[in-house]
Design a protein around this motif. Structure first.
Motif, PDB file in Angstrom:
ATOM      1  N   ILE B 123       1.904  -9.960  -7.015  1.00 52.21           N
ATOM      2  CA  ILE B 123       3.242  -9.690  -6.469  1.00 52.21           C
ATOM      3  C   ILE B 123       3.363 -10.317  -5.088  1.00 52.21           C
ATOM      4  O   ILE B 123       4.427 -10.795  -4.693  1.00 52.21           O
ATOM      5  CB  ILE B 123       3.537  -8.168  -6.451  1.00 52.21           C
ATOM      6  CG1 ILE B 123       4.953  -7.873  -5.938  1.00 52.21           C
ATOM      7  CG2 ILE B 123       2.569  -7.401  -5.586  1.00 52.21           C
ATOM      8  CD1 ILE B 123       5.994  -8.054  -6.963  1.00 52.21           C
ATOM      9  N   ALA B 124       2.244 -10.395  -4.355  1.00 52.22           N
ATOM     10  CA  ALA B 124       2.299 -10.906  -2.984  1.00 52.22           C
ATOM     11  C   ALA B 124       2.705 -12.378  -2.965  1.00 52.22           C
ATOM     12  O   ALA B 124       3.496 -12.803  -2.125  1.00 52.22           O
ATOM     13  CB  ALA B 124       0.950 -10.726  -2.305  1.00 52.22           C
ATOM     14  N   LEU B 125       2.154 -13.143  -3.911  1.00 53.22           N
ATOM     15  CA  LEU B 125       2.400 -14.584  -3.866  1.00 53.22           C
ATOM     16  C   LEU B 125       3.892 -14.922  -3.828  1.00 53.22           C
ATOM     17  O   LEU B 125       4.310 -15.682  -2.965  1.00 53.22           O
ATOM     18  CB  LEU B 125       1.683 -15.270  -5.028  1.00 53.22           C
ATOM     19  CG  LEU B 125       0.162 -15.295  -4.849  1.00 53.22           C
ATOM     20  CD1 LEU B 125      -0.531 -15.876  -6.060  1.00 53.22           C
ATOM     21  CD2 LEU B 125      -0.229 -16.066  -3.583  1.00 53.22           C
ATOM     22  N   PRO B 126       4.705 -14.365  -4.748  1.00 53.05           N
ATOM     23  CA  PRO B 126       6.121 -14.679  -4.582  1.00 53.05           C
ATOM     24  C   PRO B 126       6.814 -13.893  -3.458  1.00 53.05           C
ATOM     25  O   PRO B 126       7.492 -14.488  -2.632  1.00 53.05           O
ATOM     26  CB  PRO B 126       6.726 -14.333  -5.946  1.00 53.05           C
ATOM     27  CG  PRO B 126       5.783 -13.361  -6.554  1.00 53.05           C
ATOM     28  CD  PRO B 126       4.444 -13.683  -6.016  1.00 53.05           C
ATOM     29  N   VAL B 127       6.642 -12.566  -3.395  1.00 48.60           N
ATOM     30  CA  VAL B 127       7.543 -11.794  -2.528  1.00 48.60           C
ATOM     31  C   VAL B 127       7.184 -11.814  -1.055  1.00 48.60           C
ATOM     32  O   VAL B 127       8.025 -11.500  -0.223  1.00 48.60           O
ATOM     33  CB  VAL B 127       7.716 -10.327  -2.978  1.00 48.60           C
ATOM     34  CG1 VAL B 127       8.164 -10.239  -4.410  1.00 48.60           C
ATOM     35  CG2 VAL B 127       6.473  -9.518  -2.722  1.00 48.60           C
ATOM     36  N   THR B 215      -0.163 -18.081   8.359  1.00 49.11           N
ATOM     37  CA  THR B 215       0.348 -16.708   8.326  1.00 49.11           C
ATOM     38  C   THR B 215       0.513 -16.218   6.902  1.00 49.11           C
ATOM     39  O   THR B 215       0.266 -15.054   6.611  1.00 49.11           O
ATOM     40  CB  THR B 215       1.698 -16.605   9.056  1.00 49.11           C
ATOM     41  OG1 THR B 215       2.567 -17.589   8.507  1.00 49.11           O
ATOM     42  CG2 THR B 215       1.548 -16.828  10.522  1.00 49.11           C
ATOM     43  N   PHE B 216       0.951 -17.103   6.015  1.00 52.73           N
ATOM     44  CA  PHE B 216       1.193 -16.655   4.646  1.00 52.73           C
ATOM     45  C   PHE B 216      -0.110 -16.177   4.008  1.00 52.73           C
ATOM     46  O   PHE B 216      -0.173 -15.113   3.411  1.00 52.73           O
ATOM     47  CB  PHE B 216       1.815 -17.800   3.836  1.00 52.73           C
ATOM     48  CG  PHE B 216       2.130 -17.405   2.427  1.00 52.73           C
ATOM     49  CD1 PHE B 216       3.139 -16.489   2.162  1.00 52.73           C
ATOM     50  CD2 PHE B 216       1.409 -17.933   1.368  1.00 52.73           C
ATOM     51  CE1 PHE B 216       3.424 -16.116   0.865  1.00 52.73           C
ATOM     52  CE2 PHE B 216       1.687 -17.556   0.063  1.00 52.73           C
ATOM     53  CZ  PHE B 216       2.697 -16.656  -0.183  1.00 52.73           C
ATOM     54  N   ARG B 217      -1.178 -16.998   4.195  1.00 57.81           N
ATOM     55  CA  ARG B 217      -2.439 -16.626   3.586  1.00 57.81           C
ATOM     56  C   ARG B 217      -2.956 -15.310   4.186  1.00 57.81           C
ATOM     57  O   ARG B 217      -3.482 -14.456   3.492  1.00 57.81           O
ATOM     58  CB  ARG B 217      -3.460 -17.738   3.760  1.00 57.81           C
ATOM     59  CG  ARG B 217      -4.414 -17.784   2.577  1.00 57.81           C
ATOM     60  CD  ARG B 217      -5.322 -18.976   2.622  1.00 57.81           C
ATOM     61  NE  ARG B 217      -6.123 -19.014   3.842  1.00 57.81           N
ATOM     62  CZ  ARG B 217      -6.725 -20.117   4.273  1.00 57.81           C
ATOM     63  NH1 ARG B 217      -6.587 -21.252   3.626  1.00 57.81           N
ATOM     64  NH2 ARG B 217      -7.453 -20.088   5.365  1.00 57.81           N
ATOM     65  N   THR B 218      -2.773 -15.164   5.483  1.00 60.00           N
ATOM     66  CA  THR B 218      -3.207 -13.936   6.140  1.00 60.00           C
ATOM     67  C   THR B 218      -2.503 -12.723   5.548  1.00 60.00           C
ATOM     68  O   THR B 218      -3.123 -11.702   5.240  1.00 60.00           O
ATOM     69  CB  THR B 218      -2.870 -14.013   7.638  1.00 60.00           C
ATOM     70  OG1 THR B 218      -3.341 -15.255   8.131  1.00 60.00           O
ATOM     71  CG2 THR B 218      -3.510 -12.878   8.388  1.00 60.00           C
ATOM     72  N   ARG B 219      -1.184 -12.854   5.378  1.00 57.77           N
ATOM     73  CA  ARG B 219      -0.415 -11.720   4.866  1.00 57.77           C
ATOM     74  C   ARG B 219      -0.816 -11.410   3.434  1.00 57.77           C
ATOM     75  O   ARG B 219      -0.981 -10.248   3.067  1.00 57.77           O
ATOM     76  CB  ARG B 219       1.085 -12.044   4.928  1.00 57.77           C
ATOM     77  CG  ARG B 219       1.574 -12.225   6.364  1.00 57.77           C
ATOM     78  CD  ARG B 219       2.997 -12.705   6.389  1.00 57.77           C
ATOM     79  NE  ARG B 219       3.919 -11.590   6.217  1.00 57.77           N
ATOM     80  CZ  ARG B 219       5.223 -11.739   5.982  1.00 57.77           C
ATOM     81  NH1 ARG B 219       5.736 -12.936   5.886  1.00 57.77           N
ATOM     82  NH2 ARG B 219       5.993 -10.708   5.868  1.00 57.77           N
ATOM     83  N   PHE B 223      -2.321  -7.877   2.246  1.00 65.29           N
ATOM     84  CA  PHE B 223      -1.596  -7.141   1.211  1.00 65.29           C
ATOM     85  C   PHE B 223      -2.536  -6.819   0.047  1.00 65.29           C
ATOM     86  O   PHE B 223      -2.535  -5.717  -0.492  1.00 65.29           O
ATOM     87  CB  PHE B 223      -0.409  -7.976   0.727  1.00 65.29           C
ATOM     88  CG  PHE B 223       0.587  -7.194  -0.075  1.00 65.29           C
ATOM     89  CD1 PHE B 223       1.595  -6.483   0.563  1.00 65.29           C
ATOM     90  CD2 PHE B 223       0.526  -7.155  -1.460  1.00 65.29           C
ATOM     91  CE1 PHE B 223       2.524  -5.759  -0.168  1.00 65.29           C
ATOM     92  CE2 PHE B 223       1.439  -6.430  -2.193  1.00 65.29           C
ATOM     93  CZ  PHE B 223       2.441  -5.733  -1.542  1.00 65.29           C
ATOM     94  N   THR B 224      -3.369  -7.795  -0.316  1.00 73.81           N
ATOM     95  CA  THR B 224      -4.283  -7.588  -1.437  1.00 73.81           C
ATOM     96  C   THR B 224      -5.311  -6.512  -1.102  1.00 73.81           C
ATOM     97  O   THR B 224      -5.590  -5.632  -1.920  1.00 73.81           O
ATOM     98  CB  THR B 224      -4.997  -8.909  -1.783  1.00 73.81           C
ATOM     99  OG1 THR B 224      -3.999  -9.931  -1.903  1.00 73.81           O
ATOM    100  CG2 THR B 224      -5.750  -8.813  -3.076  1.00 73.81           C
ATOM    101  N   ILE B 225      -5.841  -6.569   0.108  1.00 74.47           N
ATOM    102  CA  ILE B 225      -6.817  -5.537   0.506  1.00 74.47           C
ATOM    103  C   ILE B 225      -6.133  -4.161   0.495  1.00 74.47           C
ATOM    104  O   ILE B 225      -6.684  -3.174   0.009  1.00 74.47           O
ATOM    105  CB  ILE B 225      -7.395  -5.828   1.912  1.00 74.47           C
ATOM    106  CG1 ILE B 225      -8.126  -7.170   1.904  1.00 74.47           C
ATOM    107  CG2 ILE B 225      -8.330  -4.714   2.347  1.00 74.47           C
ATOM    108  CD1 ILE B 225      -8.594  -7.603   3.275  1.00 74.47           C
ATOM    109  N   GLY B 226      -4.907  -4.126   1.022  1.00 70.08           N
ATOM    110  CA  GLY B 226      -4.163  -2.864   1.056  1.00 70.08           C
ATOM    111  C   GLY B 226      -3.940  -2.321  -0.339  1.00 70.08           C
ATOM    112  O   GLY B 226      -4.058  -1.111  -0.575  1.00 70.08           O
ATOM    113  N   SER B 227      -3.630  -3.208  -1.290  1.00 71.79           N
ATOM    114  CA  SER B 227      -3.373  -2.703  -2.640  1.00 71.79           C
ATOM    115  C   SER B 227      -4.666  -2.220  -3.298  1.00 71.79           C
ATOM    116  O   SER B 227      -4.635  -1.300  -4.117  1.00 71.79           O
ATOM    117  CB  SER B 227      -2.656  -3.729  -3.513  1.00 71.79           C
ATOM    118  OG  SER B 227      -2.975  -5.030  -3.164  1.00 71.79           O
TER     119      SER B 227
END
Lengths: 376, 360, 297
Positions: B123-127, B215-219, B223-227
Motif C-alpha cells: 500500500i505504501a508504494l502507491p499511496v 525521502t520516498f524510500r525513507t517513508r 511505513f513498512t516497519i510500522g505496519s
C-alpha cells in the motif's frame, strides 16, 4: 465422578476457592446494554431482573445479580466476563445477545471453569467444544431449516431470494442454513443479495431482487434494519412476502415499519404475548411483565433473559450447591424444565431443545401462528 | 560515578523491577487486572508502531486497524489445528491449503508481522506519494478494504463468524517481552542516523530532499516497519482475546490508537507508553460510573453510555489544555530525578523544547 | 438489465447521492477553511434528525416549526462544538484539533445514547410524500424527487452566499490565507463560526431528509453517512462546494450501480467505493474539482 473432580480442580486452581460470602450466591449478567445491540441486551436484562425478583433466593441463600455491560464489543465482552469472575467472584453467568460476544466471553469462562447460560446467542460456534457454555435458546441451523420447511410445506413457495447482512455472523449463518434446507426441500434460490451492518439504503439490492420475481424473500436481519428494508421494499412496489428470524422479534418492528410490515413472518421461540394456549410459566411471566412494564410488550429476548435465570436457579437447586463445577454438571442434566419459551431440555452440545414458533404480523399486531417441525 | 554508569545501573534496576513484577503478578493479581496489564503492553506496541509512522516520520496514517486485522488473522490461521479449522468453518469449507498450516506461537507472531509489513509495503508504494490528510484517507480506505475482504472471503477467514478457540498464548512474559524488543528497537532506531533522517523527513521534506535524502524510500521503509508492529500487535491481541472477528478492526480501533499516540505526545517513545497506560486503564476504570450506586437510601441506577461520555470529555480537556500531548516530543530521562549538574544540561533542554514545536 | 431497471437504479442513486452530497458540504467547508476533518459533523446530522423527531412526532408541532427548530438547534450545537472544542486549538498542531473532533464525536454519540436511549425510534412519513407515482415500470415517490431537488436548490443558495456576498468573500479569503485575511480587518472567528453554522444547518436538513427517507433515528445513525459523505467530499475535491455535491452523487452511483451490475459481489459494495477513492486520489490527489495545492516552502 472423575468429571466432577476435574471440574472442581479447575475451579480451585482458577479462582482460589473463594466465592464471595457464604450466604450469597452471585450470578453475573453480561450483555449489550450500550452500543449497536443495546435494544436486545436491555430487554434480556429486564427479563432476568423479573426472574430475579421472583426467585430472589435458592438453597436458602440470597441471589445477587451483578450486571456488566459489554458495549456490544468483543474485547469488552471478554473484559466483562473476566471482571465478573475475578472481581465479583460470581458462581455462574448469564449472557449474552450476539453470538460473537458470547464467543469472546465464553473463552474466558471456559478457562476459569464458570458455567455460562447464553440467552439469545444462536450461532452453533458458541457452544462448540465448550464444557461450560450452555444456552437457553435453540441454534440457527434448526431455525433456518424450520423457516425453509414452513415456506415450502405450509405456504407452497418454490422460489426464494435471500438478503443477508454479510458483516453480521447471525445473519450470515441463518441465510446459509436456510439456503441449504430450502434447496434440499426442492425449492430454488433465485437471488442472493448482501449488505453490511450500518447500511441504510437497500434500494439497489431490493430492485435487483424484485426483478427476479421470487415468491418469498428470506431476511435474517436485526429488527431495526429489517423494518427499514421492508419499508423500502414496499416503496419499490415489492409484492412478495418476507420472512425473518428471531432477531426480528421485537415490538418495535411494527412501530418502525408501519404498514410495510403487514404480512411479515418470522420464526422465533415458542413464546409471544399473543399466544392462545400459553404454558403456566409463560402466563405468569406475561402477567408479571405487564405489571412491571405497563407500556411495553414482552418479547422473546425478555423471555430468554428470564429463562436463562430460571435454568441457572434450577441447576443450583438440583446441584444442592453453588459451586460452579456442580452447577455446570447440573446444567448438563437439565431435562424438561418448564420455561417461558417451552419445555427445555439441554442436549449433548449444550443447546436447548425446544419448539420453534412462527409469528406473522396481521393488522399491526404480532400473531402467534403455531409451531413448526423442521424437516431437514 | 559518571552519568553513563549511573543510567546503566538505573536501567538495570528498572528492568529487574519489571521482571520481578511480571514474576509476581500472575499468582497475585486477578485475571481481570492481568488482562488489562496485558492490554497495556499490546496497546503500547501498537501505539509505538503508529508513532513511528505518524509521530516520527510525519505520515498521517489511519490504516493501523487493517494491519492489526492482517496480523491477527495470519497468526490465528497458523496456530489453530486442522481439527479446529474443520469444525469452525460451518458455512463454507475452508481452503484445503490452509488446513495443514500449524506453527509454534512465536513463528506465527513473526509471520503476522511479516505479512502485515508486506501489505504495508504494497500500500505504501502507491499511496505514500500522497501527502497530509489525503494519505490518512487513502490508508483508511485501505483498512476498510481489508475488513471487507475478511468479511467476504469466507473460505479463508470464516467471514463474519470470525475465528475462536485461539490458544491464550499472550501472557505477561510474551506481551512484555515483545514490548521490550519493540522498545529497544525503537530507541536504537531513533538514536541512529536513520532516526535523524526520519525526523528530517517529518520536519521539512523539501529540505531533506535537497540534502540528498531519498525521502520516498525513507517513508516507505518507516511505513513498512510500522505496519510490522501493527501486525504483531494484532496477533498478540488475537491471542489474548482468543477469538477474533472483522468487527474488532473497525475505524474506532485506529482512533483509540491515535488517541494513545497523540495524548502521549507525537514523536515521543515515552509518550506512547504513557498514553497506552493512561487510555487503557482509564477506559476500564471509568466502568465505575456505569455501575449502580447506592448512597445511604438513595439509589442511582447505572447509566449505560455514561462512561464514554466522561471519557470523551476528559479526552477533549487533555487535548485543549495539553495540546502537544503529555510528553510533547520529549523523552524520559533519569536526569529528571537528579539536580542539574552545573550547566551541562541546560543547552540541550532548550533545543529539545524548540523541537517540540510544529508537527505537521 | 432492462432499461426500466436501469432508470429505477438511477433514481435510487440520485436520491442517496444527493443526501451524501448535502452532508459532504459541511465537511468540505470546514476543511476548506481550517484544514480540519470535522468528525463531529455526522453527529450534528444525527442531532438534526433527533430534533425533528422530537418536535414533530413527540410534541406534535406543525412540521414547518419543527423543521425550523431542528435546524436552529443543530446550528447552535455546531457553533458550540466549534467554540468549545475547536477554537482553543486554532494555533495548535492540526492533529490536536482532529483528536478533539474525534472526542466530540464520541461525546455526542454517547450523550445521545444516555439521553435518548439506544432504541431506534420510528419516524412517521407523511403519506402524501410516499404515494407511489408510476412511470412505466419505474416507481417513484414524491419524497424521492423532492430530496435531490431540495438538495440542489440548497447548494445553489450556498454557492450564492459564498460567491456573491461579503461574508462569502471573507470565507474564501480565509481558506486562501487566514493570517492575511485577519490583517485585512476581517473578524476571522466570526466567519469561521458562520461556516460552522451554515455547515451544521445543512447537516440538519440532510438529517431531516435522511430520517424521512430511511425512517428511523438512533444515536449512531450519523456514523456511516458521515463517513461516506466525507469520502464524497474527498472524491469531489475537498474544499469545493460543487465538488462535494458531485462527489456525493458519484458515490451514490458507485454504491448502487456496483450492485446493479455485479449482483453477486454485493457484499463488496463499500470496497468498490474505497478502491475508486484510492484511484482518484492517486490520479488527482486533490479530487475531481479540488484546487491544486502548491506546497509552501
Amino acid at each position: 465422578m472423575r468429571k466432577l473432580l476435574t471440574g472442581m480442580m479447575i475451579c480451585l486452581l482458577a479462582a482460589g476457592a473463594s466465592y464471595g460470602a457464604d450466604d450469597v450466591i452471585k450470578i453475573g449478567f453480561f450483555n449489550c446494554l450500550t452500543g449497536q445491540n443495546a435494544f436486545g441486551g436491555q430487554l434480556e436484562l429486564e427479563g432476568a431482573e423479573l426472574a430475579h425478583a421472583e426467585i430472589p433466593e435458592v438453597l436458602g441463600k440470597k441471589i445477587e445479580l451483578i450486571v456488566v455491560d459489554n458495549k456490544s464489543d468483543k474485547v469488552e465482552a471478554a473484559n466483562a466476563v473476566t471482571r465478573l469472575i475475578d472481581r465479583d467472584k460470581v458462581n455462574a453467568i448469564i449472557g449474552t445477545y450476539g453470538s460473537s460476544l458470547a464467543i469472546a466471553g465464553g473463552e474466558v469462562a471456559e478457562t476459569a471453569g464458570i458455567p455460562v447460560m447464553g440467552t439469545s446467542c444462536t450461532n452453533p460456534l458458541v457452544t462448540l467444544h465448550k464444557r461450560f457454555y450452555f444456552r437457553a435458546c435453540f441454534i440457527d441451523p434448526f431455525q433456518g431449516s424450520g423457516a425453509a420447511t414452513y415456506a415450502i410445506r405450509s405456504l407452497g413457495f418454490k422460489k426464494a431470494a435471500i438478503l443477508t447482512d454479510v458483516a453480521n455472523d447471525y445473519s450470515v449463518g441463518l441465510s446459509s442454513f436456510f439456503k441449504q434446507a430450502f434447496s434440499k426441500l426442492g425449492g430454488q434460490v433465485v437471488s442472493e443479495m448482501r449488505y453490511q451492518s450500518g447500511d441504510q439504503d437497500f434500494t439497489a439490492q431490493l430492485t435487483e431482487i424484485i426483478s427476479k420475481k421470487p415468491d418469498i424473500v428470506f431476511l435474517p436481519a436485526y429488527f431495526s434494519e429489517g423494518a427499514i428494508i421492508l419499508k423500502q421494499a414496499k416503496e419499490l412496489g415489492a409484492t412478495f412476502r418476507f420472512m425473518g428470524g428471531d432477531a426480528m422479534d421485537n415490538p418495535e418492528v411494527v412501530t418502525l415499519g408501519g404498514e410495510a410490515v403487514e404480512g411479515f413472518m418470522h420464526t422465533t421461540f415458542a413464546y409471544d404475548p399473543s399466544m392462545k394456549d400459553m404454558n403456566p410459566v409463560a402466563q405468569n411471566f406475561t402477567e408479571k411483565w405487564k405489571k412491571a412494564h405497563p407500556n411495553k410488550d414482552p418479547n422473546v429476548n425478555a423471555a430468554l433473559g428470564y429463562d436463562a435465570y430460571i435454568l441457572i436457579a434450577d441447576a443450583i437447586r438440583r446441584a444442592g450447591s453453588a459451586d460452579p463445577a456442580h452447577i455446570r454438571d447440573a446444567l448438563e442434566q437439565t431435562k424438561d424444565v418448564p420455561t417461558v419459551t417451552g419445555i427445555t431440555t439441554m442436549n449433548a452440545t449444550h443447546d436447548a431443545e425446544k419448539e420453534l414458533g412462527i409469528v406473522e404480523i396481521r393488522n399491526g399486531k404480532k400473531l402467534f401462528i403455531g409451531t413448526i417441525k423442521p424437516e431437514v | 560515578m559518571n552519568k553513563k554508569t549511573r543510567n546503566f545501573i538505573l536501567n538495570a534496576i528498572a528492568l529487574a523491577a519489571l521482571v520481578a513484577f511480571l514474576a509476581w503478578a500472575p499468582a497475585n493479581l486477578d485475571r481481570y487486572r492481568l488482562r488489562i496489564i496485558n492490554l497495556i503492553a499490546i496497546n503500547a506496541i501498537l501505539g509505538l508502531s503508529l508513532n513511528l509512522i505518524y509521530g516520527m516520520t510525519g505520515m498521517f496514517s489511519l490504516g493501523h486497524a487493517g494491519f492489526m486485522a492482517i496480523g491477527a488473522y495470519v497468526s490465528a490461521l497458523l496456530i489453530l489445528t486442522a481439527e479446529q479449522k474443520t469444525a469452525m468453518w460451518i458455512l463454507e469449507p475452508i481452503m484445503p491449503w490452509l488446513l495443514p498450516l500449524h506453527t509454534p506461537f512465536i513463528v506465527s507472531l513473526i509471520a503476522a508481522g511479516l505479512v502485515a509489513a508486506f501489505f504495508g509495503l504494497l500500500i505504501a508504494l502507491p499511496v505514500l506519494r500522497l501527502g497530509g490528510d489525503y494519505l490518512g484517507i487513502a490508508t483508511l480506505g485501505f483498512a476498510e478494504i481489508i475488513r471487507i475482504l475478511i468479511v467476504n472471503l469466507t473460505p479463508v477467514t470464516n467471514g463474519s463468524l470470525g475465528l475462536k478457540g485461539i490458544p491464550a498464548h499472550t501472557d505477561l512474559w510474551m506481551s512484555y517481552g515483545c514490548l521490550f524488543v519493540v522498545l529497544i528497537f525503537m530507541i536504537r532506531l531513533m538514536k541512529s542516523n536513520f532516526g535523524n533522517v526520519l525526523r528530517a523527513v517529518r520536519d521539512d521534506e523539501i529540505a531533506a530532499r535537497t540534502m540528498g535524502i531519498n525521502t520516498f524510500r525513507t517513508r516507505v521503509l518507516a511505513f513498512t516497519i510500522g505496519s510490522f508492529g501493527g501486525g504483531l500487535g494484532g496477533a498478540l491481541m488475537g491471542n489474548l482475546i482468543t477469538a477474533i472477528d472483522p468487527k474488532m478492526f473497525m475505524i474506532t480501533q485506529t482512533y483509540s490508537l491515535l488517541m494513545i499516540v497523540v495524548v502521549g505526545g507525537l514523536g515521543s517513545i515515552t509518550g506512547s507508553i504513557i498514553g497506552a497506560v493512561l487510555i487503557t486503564t482509564m477506559l476500564e476504570w471509568l466502568r465505575i460510573v456505569e455501575n449502580p450506586l447506592t448512597i445511604g437510601s438513595f439509589h442511582i441506577p447505572g447509566i449505560p453510555g455514561m462512561r464514554m461520555v466522561i471519557f470523551s470529555v476528559l479526552l477533549i480537556l487533555v487535548i485543549i489544555f495539553r495540546r502537544e500531548g503529555i510528553m510533547g516530543t520529549r523523552e524520559f530521562s533519569w536526569d529528571w530525578f537528579f539536580p542539574k549538574e552545573k550547566n551541562d544540561k541546560k543547552g540541550k533542554r532548550e533545543i529539545s523544547a524548540k523541537e517540540g514545536g510544529d508537527v505537521r | 438489465m432492462t432499461l426500466n431497471m436501469f432508470v429505477q437504479h438511477t433514481v435510487n442513486a440520485l436520491g442517496l447521492g444527493s443526501l451524501y452530497g448535502l452532508i459532504a458540504i459541511g465537511y468540505t467547508m470546514v476543511y476548506g477553511i481550517l484544514r480540519l476533518i470535522n468528525f463531529a459533523h455526522g453527529d450534528i446530522f444525527m442531532l438534526g434528525a433527533y430534533f425533528v423527531f422530537f418536535t414533530t412526532i413527540q410534541f406534535k408541532l406543525p412540521w414547518e416549526l419543527g423543521v425550523a427548530i431542528a435546524i436552529l438547534g443543530a446550528t447552535i450545537c455546531g457553533l458550540l462544538v466549534d467554540r468549545i472544542a475547536y477554537r482553543p486549538l486554532r494555533s495548535a498542531p492540526r492533529i490536536s484539533a482532529l483528536i478533539s473532533a474525534i472526542g466530540v464525536s464520541f461525546f455526542l454519540e454517547n450523550l445521545a445514547t444516555v439521553v435518548f436511549t439506544g432504541m431506534p425510534r420510528a419516524v412517521v412519513q407523511p403519506p402524501w410524500l410516499m404515494r407511489p407515482i408510476l412511470l412505466g415500470e419505474v416507481r417513484l415517490v414524491p419524497l424521492g424527487i423532492m430530496v435531490p431537488v431540495i438538495s440542489f436548490v440548497l447548494v445553489a443558495l450556498l454557492l450564492w452566499i459564498v460567491y456573491k456576498t461579503k461574508p462569502g468573500l471573507a470565507m474564501r479569503s480565509i481558506s486562501f490565507d487566514i493570517e492575511t485575511t485577519r490583517l485585512m480587518g476581517v473578524s476571522v472567528d466570526k466567519i469561521i463560526a458562520l461556516t460552522f453554522a451554515l455547515g451544521s444547518a445543512l447537516a440538519a436538513l440532510a438529517g431531516i431528509m435522511w430520517a424521512l427517507r430511511y425512517p428511523r433515528v438512533e444515536p449512531f445513525m450519523g456514523v456511516f453517512p458521515g463517513f461516506k459523505a466525507f469520502i464524497a467530499a474527498v472524491f469531489g475535491g475537498i474544499g469545493s462546494i460543487p465538488g462535494a455535491m458531485v462527489g456525493g452523487v458519484i458515490l451514490g452511483f458507485v454504491e448502487i450501480m456496483s450492485i446493479a451490475f455485479f449482483p453477486t459481489l454485493s457484499g463488496y459494495k463499500d470496497a468498490f467505493a474505497f478502491i475508486l477513492l484510492i484511484i482518484i486520489l492517486l490520479v488527482r490527489p486533490t479530487g475531481l474539482m479540488g484546487e491544486k495545492l502548491e506546497e509552501k516552502i
